[in-house]
Enzyme design. Sequence first.
Site, PDB file in Angstrom:
ATOM      1  N   ARG A   1     -29.451  56.177  -4.713  1.00 51.16           N
ATOM      2  CA  ARG A   1     -29.399  57.173  -3.364  1.00 51.16           C
ATOM      3  C   ARG A   1     -28.361  56.510  -2.212  1.00 51.16           C
ATOM      4  O   ARG A   1     -27.694  57.051  -1.584  1.00 51.16           O
ATOM      5  CB  ARG A   1     -30.598  57.523  -2.743  1.00 51.16           C
ATOM      6  CG  ARG A   1     -30.543  58.444  -1.807  1.00 51.16           C
ATOM      7  CD  ARG A   1     -31.767  58.902  -1.011  1.00 51.16           C
ATOM      8  NE  ARG A   1     -31.779  59.529  -0.117  1.00 51.16           N
ATOM      9  CZ  ARG A   1     -31.498  59.169   1.274  1.00 51.16           C
ATOM     10  NH1 ARG A   1     -31.611  57.733   1.265  1.00 51.16           N
ATOM     11  NH2 ARG A   1     -31.433  59.790   2.453  1.00 51.16           N
TER      12      ARG A   1
ATOM     13  N   CYS B   1     -61.247  23.664 -12.214  1.00 48.24           N
ATOM     14  CA  CYS B   1     -61.536  24.840 -13.166  1.00 48.24           C
ATOM     15  C   CYS B   1     -62.908  25.442 -12.799  1.00 48.24           C
ATOM     16  O   CYS B   1     -63.775  24.563 -12.814  1.00 48.24           O
ATOM     17  CB  CYS B   1     -61.311  24.645 -14.383  1.00 48.24           C
ATOM     18  SG  CYS B   1     -61.554  25.839 -15.428  1.00 48.24           S
TER      19      CYS B   1
ATOM     20  N   GLU C   1     -42.974  71.251  -6.910  1.00 45.33           N
ATOM     21  CA  GLU C   1     -42.710  70.079  -7.942  1.00 45.33           C
ATOM     22  C   GLU C   1     -43.468  68.959  -7.538  1.00 45.33           C
ATOM     23  O   GLU C   1     -43.456  68.403  -6.171  1.00 45.33           O
ATOM     24  CB  GLU C   1     -41.092  69.828  -7.992  1.00 45.33           C
ATOM     25  CG  GLU C   1     -40.397  70.851  -8.617  1.00 45.33           C
ATOM     26  CD  GLU C   1     -38.813  70.532  -8.215  1.00 45.33           C
ATOM     27  OE1 GLU C   1     -38.406  69.638  -8.770  1.00 45.33           O
ATOM     28  OE2 GLU C   1     -38.390  71.515  -7.424  1.00 45.33           O
TER      29      GLU C   1
ATOM     30  N   ASP D   1     -42.921  59.057  -7.582  1.00 50.12           N
ATOM     31  CA  ASP D   1     -42.916  58.098  -6.684  1.00 50.12           C
ATOM     32  C   ASP D   1     -41.980  57.012  -7.363  1.00 50.12           C
ATOM     33  O   ASP D   1     -42.385  55.959  -8.318  1.00 50.12           O
ATOM     34  CB  ASP D   1     -44.242  57.420  -6.531  1.00 50.12           C
ATOM     35  CG  ASP D   1     -44.277  56.598  -5.198  1.00 50.12           C
ATOM     36  OD1 ASP D   1     -43.287  56.380  -4.596  1.00 50.12           O
ATOM     37  OD2 ASP D   1     -45.348  55.669  -4.874  1.00 50.12           O
TER      38      ASP D   1
ATOM     39  N   LYS E   1     -44.050  65.076  -6.851  1.00 52.24           N
ATOM     40  CA  LYS E   1     -43.022  64.300  -6.162  1.00 52.24           C
ATOM     41  C   LYS E   1     -43.203  63.081  -6.749  1.00 52.24           C
ATOM     42  O   LYS E   1     -44.145  62.356  -6.582  1.00 52.24           O
ATOM     43  CB  LYS E   1     -43.185  64.108  -4.698  1.00 52.24           C
ATOM     44  CG  LYS E   1     -42.165  63.146  -4.004  1.00 52.24           C
ATOM     45  CD  LYS E   1     -42.554  63.486  -2.280  1.00 52.24           C
ATOM     46  CE  LYS E   1     -41.536  62.472  -1.624  1.00 52.24           C
ATOM     47  NZ  LYS E   1     -41.866  61.095  -2.118  1.00 52.24           N
TER      48      LYS E   1
ATOM     49  N   TYR F   1     -34.373  66.613 -10.876  1.00 49.74           N
ATOM     50  CA  TYR F   1     -34.741  67.724 -10.320  1.00 49.74           C
ATOM     51  C   TYR F   1     -33.784  68.564  -9.416  1.00 49.74           C
ATOM     52  O   TYR F   1     -34.200  69.430  -8.787  1.00 49.74           O
ATOM     53  CB  TYR F   1     -35.861  67.258  -9.321  1.00 49.74           C
ATOM     54  CG  TYR F   1     -35.373  66.229  -8.442  1.00 49.74           C
ATOM     55  CD1 TYR F   1     -34.664  66.366  -7.558  1.00 49.74           C
ATOM     56  CD2 TYR F   1     -35.788  65.041  -8.476  1.00 49.74           C
ATOM     57  CE1 TYR F   1     -33.991  65.500  -6.633  1.00 49.74           C
ATOM     58  CE2 TYR F   1     -35.580  63.798  -7.824  1.00 49.74           C
ATOM     59  CZ  TYR F   1     -34.778  64.286  -6.660  1.00 49.74           C
ATOM     60  OH  TYR F   1     -34.144  63.149  -5.779  1.00 49.74           O
TER      61      TYR F   1
ATOM     62  N   ASP G   1     -37.967  50.485 -32.907  1.00 52.90           N
ATOM     63  CA  ASP G   1     -37.048  49.247 -32.648  1.00 52.90           C
ATOM     64  C   ASP G   1     -36.213  48.854 -33.994  1.00 52.90           C
ATOM     65  O   ASP G   1     -35.305  48.245 -33.928  1.00 52.90           O
ATOM     66  CB  ASP G   1     -38.056  47.952 -32.286  1.00 52.90           C
ATOM     67  CG  ASP G   1     -38.276  48.128 -30.903  1.00 52.90           C
ATOM     68  OD1 ASP G   1     -37.825  49.079 -30.193  1.00 52.90           O
ATOM     69  OD2 ASP G   1     -39.467  47.572 -30.327  1.00 52.90           O
TER      70      ASP G   1
ATOM     71  N   CYS H   1     -55.489  25.638 -15.106  1.00 50.09           N
ATOM     72  CA  CYS H   1     -56.506  24.673 -15.529  1.00 50.09           C
ATOM     73  C   CYS H   1     -55.819  24.289 -17.074  1.00 50.09           C
ATOM     74  O   CYS H   1     -55.422  25.161 -17.857  1.00 50.09           O
ATOM     75  CB  CYS H   1     -57.962  25.339 -16.096  1.00 50.09           C
ATOM     76  SG  CYS H   1     -58.633  24.317 -17.272  1.00 50.09           S
TER      77      CYS H   1
ATOM     78  N   LYS I   1     -46.923  65.241   1.454  1.00 49.93           N
ATOM     79  CA  LYS I   1     -47.515  63.780   1.049  1.00 49.93           C
ATOM     80  C   LYS I   1     -49.128  63.734   0.746  1.00 49.93           C
ATOM     81  O   LYS I   1     -49.890  64.312   1.769  1.00 49.93           O
ATOM     82  CB  LYS I   1     -47.331  62.749   2.085  1.00 49.93           C
ATOM     83  CG  LYS I   1     -45.864  62.593   2.357  1.00 49.93           C
ATOM     84  CD  LYS I   1     -45.164  61.401   1.558  1.00 49.93           C
ATOM     85  CE  LYS I   1     -43.921  60.914   2.141  1.00 49.93           C
ATOM     86  NZ  LYS I   1     -43.758  59.559   1.440  1.00 49.93           N
TER      87      LYS I   1
ATOM     88  N   CYS J   1     -60.566  23.896 -22.429  1.00 49.26           N
ATOM     89  CA  CYS J   1     -61.500  24.667 -21.271  1.00 49.26           C
ATOM     90  C   CYS J   1     -62.148  25.779 -22.220  1.00 49.26           C
ATOM     91  O   CYS J   1     -61.454  26.891 -22.609  1.00 49.26           O
ATOM     92  CB  CYS J   1     -60.702  25.130 -20.316  1.00 49.26           C
ATOM     93  SG  CYS J   1     -61.609  26.194 -19.191  1.00 49.26           S
TER      94      CYS J   1
ATOM     95  N   CYS K   1     -64.532  24.390 -16.424  1.00 46.96           N
ATOM     96  CA  CYS K   1     -64.631  23.173 -17.049  1.00 46.96           C
ATOM     97  C   CYS K   1     -64.565  21.835 -16.244  1.00 46.96           C
ATOM     98  O   CYS K   1     -64.317  20.687 -16.554  1.00 46.96           O
ATOM     99  CB  CYS K   1     -63.397  23.211 -18.252  1.00 46.96           C
ATOM    100  SG  CYS K   1     -61.951  22.733 -17.454  1.00 46.96           S
TER     101      CYS K   1
END
Length: 689
Positions: free
Chosen positions: A138, A412, A115, A119, A117, A226, A35, A430, A318, A435, A415
Amino acid sequence: MQPADRIQFLRQEIRRHEDRYYQQADPEISDGEFDALMAELRALEAASPGLVTADSPTQRVGGRLADGFPSVQHAEPMLSLDNAYSETDLRAFDERVRKGLGLGEGDPPVRYVAELKVDGLSIALRYERGSLVRAATRGDGDTGEDVTANVRTIRALPLVVPGARECVMEVRGEVYLPRAAFERINRQRVEAGESLFANPRNAAAGTLRTLDPALVARRGLSAWVYQLVVVATDGGGDLPESHEAQLARLEQWGLPVEPHRRPCAGIDEVVRFCADWQEARRDLDFETDGVVVKVDELAARARLGATSKFPRWATAFKFPAEQRTTRLLAIETEVGRTGAVTPFAVLEPVVIAGSTVSRATLHNADDIARKDIRPEDWVLVEKAGDVIPRVVGPVLSRRPMSAEPWVMPEACPRCQSVLVKEEGEAVWRCENASCPARIRRGLEHFASRGAMNIEGLGEALVDQLVTCGLVRDIADIYALTLPPLAALESQTQKADGTAIVRRFGEKSAVKVVEQIQRSRENEVWRLIFGLGIRHIGERAAQVLAAAFHSLEALAAATPEALEATPDIGPVLAASVHEWFTAPGNRALVARLGAAGVRMEVPEAERQATTAPGPLSGRTYVLTGTLDTMTRDDAEAALARLGAKVTGSVSRKTTAVVAGREAGSKLDKAQALGVPVLDEAALRALLAGA
Ligand SMILES: [Zn+2]
């Protein structure tokens, strides 16, 4: 060195680091250092707008998009694939292919490429004369949305492909969110009280369709390509004739191609590949839900053609879904560092996707009510995207008569403060700053690796320290001394019910005290991050430290001044301002200062506002013997140009200049990922400057 040369150098460096990070998975420098290079380049380009070119890495983050995305016609339709759910389906696919190609019993097996796939979200990238000119989703297969500005922020995708200068090509691939980035984003969303992304694919899709490229850049999307579709070439001729060769060409051109693909001689090898990856895929840093199987030979593909919906030469296998049913024993809540109280499921342990699950997320109270999930229910549990186990819903047919709807507690769990839900938020909080649960989480966060990095001060020790009253807030950490720490005792129960008492002990105590001592010298951004201000992550803390230089200035900053800082939006600005105006927080910071914790960025590390030399702000370390000059001369030459020369290598070192017989400093530079210059590079640097 002329700004133009430095810009050139920085662009090269940034591209090289991107390549190491994304293509070789072997980064040399930390994200923070990356960065910093980018920030320097951005500053130089801002000072000389004439030197900005379209292929500069800074141009990945474009301006804000107007609303909506223009539509784009694909060079060839992006067809979806037919699915295969079993070995039988795969063999039936092979049969159809063989028949389509007129192959009989005695003929050789068809060559496929298998290959993983990915996701994610399919995209089409158009490169003209080697430059990325357009990226589209797409869409419906014929027409997608122009998301070029967002895709340009994906560091894995080159903006320029010099090898493809001769042609106009469309490259297809999948944009995805690496698991680590997905987990980080969901953690941030919990803290911010936003709804969670169900899986990395949703997160990637949501991100790619955001109208703010700067946000997209921060999310950390990545991509694999791909497929190569050549639209036009100058020379023609030399185009690969098989899919595998195309992928190799794309790889050689510097495009990211998933490396685990396998050319398979026949369907048996494909079946084996699918079986191999069913479990192994859990070790990948991205989600895969199956295997894409394609006929390798392009001529054979042309002969097979497509149906109206699917190409006949490919199928998507799959993996079976990872869901199990188990008993929901109870719904409990936990309190986070910002006070968010979130429900979770306590389950009868069940093995899902290779690991035992006994807890699962339930998102929030609204979600539980909407799905009508009740304690004692049988529930369907899945690993959402194989990452975080979650309760999908109850199995109503098996609901016991006694199962009563769950009610979010009003107080909570730690507490007993009344919980509060802000307008438009799904999360109950809370709001009690003292707490005990919040304090524990806050202390753990302060000491965590990403923040003050106090090794040894983890969950267990924090728990003990708070329980026995030694530590009530983060400033108390710096008042800890050896004797009480060494005398801490913890009790564990043996199986027969007798208790074992363990003393923390002298040795462990010495270590922790040393770590606490060392943390006083930490960079200021670590402290800012460690304070646990809502919405302020590591990156934002770094930006704030660089902009304000001290906790005092940060505390005094108005929301307007905060918002004027790059990357700090109104929500973050308000959050910082609110934190410093809340009662007690300034006193807490003052106590940290009195305890000797570094509160200011040292003068030397601030970005120089006056420029005494072209290498100002950079730090070099010299090691080994130089051939053309003495080390003293080299040191003096660097110093004349404004650089600092120091004797020891740290993460802050810009580069190590290594001559012959360089020793441990070179090893350290390599270990820390600090760039190393040889003598020639040093001479070029001096000459350029
Ligand atoms: Zn509480």
